[in-house]
Scaffold this motif. Structure first.
Motif, PDB file in Angstrom:
ATOM      1  N   TRP A  27       0.833  -1.197   0.000  1.00 25.82           N
ATOM      2  CA  TRP A  27       0.000   0.000   0.000  1.00 25.82           C
ATOM      3  C   TRP A  27       0.870   1.251   0.000  1.00 25.82           C
ATOM      4  O   TRP A  27       0.655   2.179  -0.792  1.00 25.82           O
ATOM      5  N   THR A  28       1.866   1.301   0.865  1.00 29.23           N
ATOM      6  CA  THR A  28       2.767   2.461   0.937  1.00 29.23           C
ATOM      7  C   THR A  28       3.501   2.660  -0.390  1.00 29.23           C
ATOM      8  O   THR A  28       3.622   3.794  -0.876  1.00 29.23           O
ATOM      9  N   SER A  29       3.983   1.574  -0.975  1.00 28.98           N
ATOM     10  CA  SER A  29       4.698   1.678  -2.256  1.00 28.98           C
ATOM     11  C   SER A  29       3.787   2.231  -3.349  1.00 28.98           C
ATOM     12  O   SER A  29       4.231   3.008  -4.197  1.00 28.98           O
ATOM     13  N   ARG A  30       2.515   1.859  -3.306  1.00 30.25           N
ATOM     14  CA  ARG A  30       1.562   2.415  -4.284  1.00 30.25           C
ATOM     15  C   ARG A  30       1.365   3.910  -4.051  1.00 30.25           C
ATOM     16  O   ARG A  30       1.387   4.703  -4.992  1.00 30.25           O
ATOM     17  N   VAL A  31       1.171   4.294  -2.798  1.00 32.07           N
ATOM     18  CA  VAL A  31       0.967   5.710  -2.460  1.00 32.07           C
ATOM     19  C   VAL A  31       2.171   6.536  -2.907  1.00 32.07           C
ATOM     20  O   VAL A  31       2.018   7.657  -3.409  1.00 32.07           O
ATOM     21  N   LEU A  32       3.367   5.991  -2.754  1.00 34.34           N
ATOM     22  CA  LEU A  32       4.592   6.706  -3.120  1.00 34.34           C
ATOM     23  C   LEU A  32       4.884   6.665  -4.620  1.00 34.34           C
ATOM     24  O   LEU A  32       5.876   7.238  -5.074  1.00 34.34           O
ATOM     25  N   THR A  52      -6.679  10.980   8.984  1.00 37.33           N
ATOM     26  CA  THR A  52      -6.779  11.938   7.884  1.00 37.33           C
ATOM     27  C   THR A  52      -7.002  13.336   8.461  1.00 37.33           C
ATOM     28  O   THR A  52      -7.711  13.515   9.439  1.00 37.33           O
ATOM     29  N   GLY A  53      -6.373  14.273   7.854  1.00 41.08           N
ATOM     30  CA  GLY A  53      -6.479  15.650   8.310  1.00 41.08           C
ATOM     31  C   GLY A  53      -5.508  16.004   9.430  1.00 41.08           C
ATOM     32  O   GLY A  53      -5.451  17.148   9.855  1.00 41.08           O
ATOM     33  N   THR A  54      -4.729  15.044   9.905  1.00 38.45           N
ATOM     34  CA  THR A  54      -3.764  15.311  10.982  1.00 38.45           C
ATOM     35  C   THR A  54      -2.370  15.603  10.446  1.00 38.45           C
ATOM     36  O   THR A  54      -1.486  15.990  11.200  1.00 38.45           O
ATOM     37  N   GLY A  55      -2.174  15.359   9.153  1.00 38.30           N
ATOM     38  CA  GLY A  55      -0.847  15.487   8.573  1.00 38.30           C
ATOM     39  C   GLY A  55      -0.120  14.152   8.511  1.00 38.30           C
ATOM     40  O   GLY A  55       0.921  14.040   7.881  1.00 38.30           O
ATOM     41  N   PHE A  56      -0.663  13.149   9.177  1.00 37.87           N
ATOM     42  CA  PHE A  56      -0.029  11.835   9.166  1.00 37.87           C
ATOM     43  C   PHE A  56      -0.533  10.944   8.043  1.00 37.87           C
ATOM     44  O   PHE A  56       0.170  10.036   7.603  1.00 37.87           O
ATOM     45  N   LEU A  57      -1.758  11.174   7.574  1.00 40.23           N
ATOM     46  CA  LEU A  57      -2.326  10.344   6.520  1.00 40.23           C
ATOM     47  C   LEU A  57      -3.317  11.175   5.720  1.00 40.23           C
ATOM     48  O   LEU A  57      -4.194  11.816   6.297  1.00 40.23           O
ATOM     49  N   SER A  58      -3.160  11.143   4.408  1.00 44.24           N
ATOM     50  CA  SER A  58      -4.071  11.905   3.554  1.00 44.24           C
ATOM     51  C   SER A  58      -5.228  11.028   3.093  1.00 44.24           C
ATOM     52  O   SER A  58      -5.125   9.800   3.069  1.00 44.24           O
ATOM     53  N   SER A  59      -6.303  11.664   2.692  1.00 42.90           N
ATOM     54  CA  SER A  59      -7.427  10.907   2.158  1.00 42.90           C
ATOM     55  C   SER A  59      -7.021  10.210   0.859  1.00 42.90           C
ATOM     56  O   SER A  59      -7.523   9.140   0.537  1.00 42.90           O
ATOM     57  N   GLY A  60      -6.079  10.808   0.120  1.00 47.31           N
ATOM     58  CA  GLY A  60      -5.570  10.169  -1.093  1.00 47.31           C
ATOM     59  C   GLY A  60      -4.855   8.864  -0.790  1.00 47.31           C
ATOM     60  O   GLY A  60      -4.963   7.903  -1.541  1.00 47.31           O
ATOM     61  N   SER A  61      -4.147   8.838   0.325  1.00 51.26           N
ATOM     62  CA  SER A  61      -3.484   7.601   0.726  1.00 51.26           C
ATOM     63  C   SER A  61      -4.508   6.525   1.057  1.00 51.26           C
ATOM     64  O   SER A  61      -4.356   5.363   0.677  1.00 51.26           O
ATOM     65  N   LEU A  62      -5.553   6.913   1.764  1.00 47.96           N
ATOM     66  CA  LEU A  62      -6.617   5.953   2.066  1.00 47.96           C
ATOM     67  C   LEU A  62      -7.284   5.472   0.792  1.00 47.96           C
ATOM     68  O   LEU A  62      -7.653   4.300   0.677  1.00 47.96           O
TER      69      LEU A  62
END
Length: 183
Positions: free
Chosen positions: A118-123, A150-160
């Motif tokens: 998942w992380t590799s896809r997001v990146l 989401t919204g905290t700076g740690f995870l974006s909605s795009g990543s989800l």
């Protein structure tokens, strides 16, 4: 077009409904004429998905670290069984040989594999669909926590959004087909 689907799931003893899900996914991969890429064990959900895929005529590739050959009881019935040095080599070989990733319920190993794909896809390191198939809410607490980030700076909605969530084996495979096959 023939696709290769990498499946991450539990290799230990689990409830019958999880074994049935693994069989459904393996049978669905075979019904579509696709290849299964798995962790190379013949026990638990990992063994069930591979047996069902083979029983349906799918080509199966298992990738297992040498240290786990006996612990996970290597799937010596795989069409191809690749024994590698360690977990990093296992994941690299599985990634290199698949077009998509589907994760079923599992524990630490499954989570680690899912998060890396998942992380590799997001990146942008790959564009393979990453699908989570969870009919019984196994991952609900984790997903609720991630949604809360989401919204905290740690995870974006795009990543989800880079993770497709489904509740049936058929829907998981439909998501793979929808992402990779021409309409």
């Amino acid at each position: 077009m023939s696709l290769a689907v990498c499946v991450f799931c539990a290799s230990g003893p689990v409830a019958p409904e999880h074994l049935a899900l693994a069989r459904d996914l393996g049978a669905g991969i075979a019904a579509r004429g696709w290849t299964l890429v798995s962790g190379g064990g013949r026990v638990g959900m990992m063994g069930e998905v591979a047996r069902a895929a083979r029983d349906g005529g799918a080509h199966t590739l298992g990738v297992i670290p040498s240290d786990l050959v006996h612990r996970e009881v290597a799937d010596d019935e795989s069409d191809e069984l690749l024994v590698v040095d360690g977990m990093r080599e296992r994941k690299a070989a599985m990634d290199a040989r698949c077009d998509a990733v589907v994760a079923l319920p599992g524990g630490l190993g499954t989570l680690e594999e899912l998060f890396e794909a998942w992380t590799s896809r997001v990146l942008g390191m790959h564009a393979k669909p990453v699908v989570l198939c969870d009919p019984n809410g196994h991952y609900d607490p984790l997903l609720a926590w991630l949604d809360g980030l989401t919204g905290t700076g740690f995870l974006s909605s795009g990543s989800l959004g880079a993770l497709t969530r489904t509740t049936t084996a058929g829907a998981a495979l439909d998501a793979v087909a929808g992402a990779l096959l021409p309409s």
